[in-house]
Design a protein around this motif. Structure first.
Motif, PDB file in Angstrom:
ATOM      1  N   LEU A  55       0.832  -1.203   0.000  1.00 26.50           N
ATOM      2  CA  LEU A  55       0.000   0.000   0.000  1.00 26.50           C
ATOM      3  C   LEU A  55       0.865   1.251   0.000  1.00 26.50           C
ATOM      4  O   LEU A  55       2.009   1.222   0.445  1.00 26.50           O
ATOM      5  N   LYS A  56       0.277   2.358  -0.443  1.00 28.54           N
ATOM      6  CA  LYS A  56       0.950   3.656  -0.331  1.00 28.54           C
ATOM      7  C   LYS A  56       0.645   4.304   1.008  1.00 28.54           C
ATOM      8  O   LYS A  56       1.462   5.007   1.581  1.00 28.54           O
ATOM      9  N   ASN A  57      -0.593   4.081   1.494  1.00 29.29           N
ATOM     10  CA  ASN A  57      -1.005   4.590   2.804  1.00 29.29           C
ATOM     11  C   ASN A  57      -2.205   3.776   3.278  1.00 29.29           C
ATOM     12  O   ASN A  57      -2.779   3.008   2.502  1.00 29.29           O
ATOM     13  N   LEU A  58      -2.561   3.939   4.518  1.00 30.30           N
ATOM     14  CA  LEU A  58      -3.664   3.156   5.078  1.00 30.30           C
ATOM     15  C   LEU A  58      -5.010   3.525   4.474  1.00 30.30           C
ATOM     16  O   LEU A  58      -5.931   2.707   4.463  1.00 30.30           O
ATOM     17  N   LYS A  59      -5.142   4.732   3.962  1.00 32.28           N
ATOM     18  CA  LYS A  59      -6.412   5.153   3.365  1.00 32.28           C
ATOM     19  C   LYS A  59      -6.804   4.282   2.176  1.00 32.28           C
ATOM     20  O   LYS A  59      -7.976   4.176   1.840  1.00 32.28           O
ATOM     21  N   GLU A  60      -5.830   3.627   1.551  1.00 32.32           N
ATOM     22  CA  GLU A  60      -6.130   2.707   0.449  1.00 32.32           C
ATOM     23  C   GLU A  60      -7.000   1.539   0.910  1.00 32.32           C
ATOM     24  O   GLU A  60      -7.649   0.889   0.082  1.00 32.32           O
ATOM     25  N   LEU A  61      -7.017   1.259   2.204  1.00 24.94           N
ATOM     26  CA  LEU A  61      -7.848   0.173   2.718  1.00 24.94           C
ATOM     27  C   LEU A  61      -9.334   0.474   2.542  1.00 24.94           C
ATOM     28  O   LEU A  61     -10.161  -0.423   2.597  1.00 24.94           O
ATOM     29  N   ASN A  62      -9.671   1.738   2.346  1.00 21.72           N
ATOM     30  CA  ASN A  62     -11.060   2.128   2.103  1.00 21.72           C
ATOM     31  C   ASN A  62     -11.516   1.746   0.691  1.00 21.72           C
ATOM     32  O   ASN A  62     -12.700   1.773   0.403  1.00 21.72           O
ATOM     33  N   GLU A  63     -10.575   1.433  -0.192  1.00 24.73           N
ATOM     34  CA  GLU A  63     -10.883   1.201  -1.598  1.00 24.73           C
ATOM     35  C   GLU A  63     -10.495  -0.218  -2.004  1.00 24.73           C
ATOM     36  O   GLU A  63      -9.345  -0.599  -1.926  1.00 24.73           O
ATOM     37  N   GLY A  64     -11.462  -0.991  -2.458  1.00 21.48           N
ATOM     38  CA  GLY A  64     -11.164  -2.273  -3.062  1.00 21.48           C
ATOM     39  C   GLY A  64     -10.845  -3.418  -2.118  1.00 21.48           C
ATOM     40  O   GLY A  64     -10.655  -4.540  -2.562  1.00 21.48           O
ATOM     41  N   PHE A  65     -10.752  -3.170  -0.835  1.00 20.05           N
ATOM     42  CA  PHE A  65     -10.507  -4.248   0.109  1.00 20.05           C
ATOM     43  C   PHE A  65     -11.826  -4.598   0.786  1.00 20.05           C
ATOM     44  O   PHE A  65     -12.608  -3.716   1.129  1.00 20.05           O
TER      45      PHE A  65
END
Length: 153
Positions: A76-86
């Motif tokens: 991941l680039k940052n934890l906010k990516e966990l909001n998208e597609g996971f």
């Protein structure tokens, strides 16, 4: 002890106190940022949780998750990516574990951890965010790498 040795020792103690106070204040800021719905574990219970993490997930000899041993992983680039597609339940509780053994483990909702990423990862050099029930671990390494992985059930 000669004068130079005493001065060196005093300087080292001052640096240690400064580091402990900084860590303590960063931990306090993290707790405040996450809000009232978190759980802070005792140091004894924290040791038990860390031990469970180490036996549940594969770790290298130098203290990182051994990502070669986890098939389901993503960088991941940052934890906010966990909001998208996971497909993660952001309302689910996760443990937050830091690499410093004098810090208590905390438990908070994943969405709160994500929303307060800077406060959470500032507490220690390396941070692990773990849900044992889901067999999911997120490692935020001090060099900037963020991995998420899930063990096969």
């Amino acid at each position: 002890m000669d004068k130079n040795a005493r001065q060196f020792r005093i300087k080292q103690l001052k640096l240690k106190i400064k580091k402990e106070n900084q860590t303590s204040s960063l931990f306090t800021e993290c707790i405040e940022a996450l809000g009232e719905e978190i759980r802070v574990y005792s140091l004894d219970e924290s040791v038990r949780i860390v031990a469970l993490m180490v036996v549940t997930f594969p770790f290298t000899n130098w203290g990182r998750v051994d990502w070669k041993e986890i098939e389901n992983k993503t960088l991941l680039k940052n934890l906010k990516e966990l909001n998208e597609g996971f497909k993660l339940d952001l309302k689910r509780e996760y443990y937050v574990i830091w690499d410093e053994m004098n810090l208590s483990v905390i438990e908070a909702k994943l969405e709160d951890i994500i929303d307060n990423e800077d406060d959470v990862v500032a507490v220690g050099f390396d941070t692990w965010i773990v849900n044992f029930e889901m067999k999911t671990i997120i490692e935020v390494h001090h060099e900037g790498e963020i991995h998420i992985g899930t063990l096969n059930f």
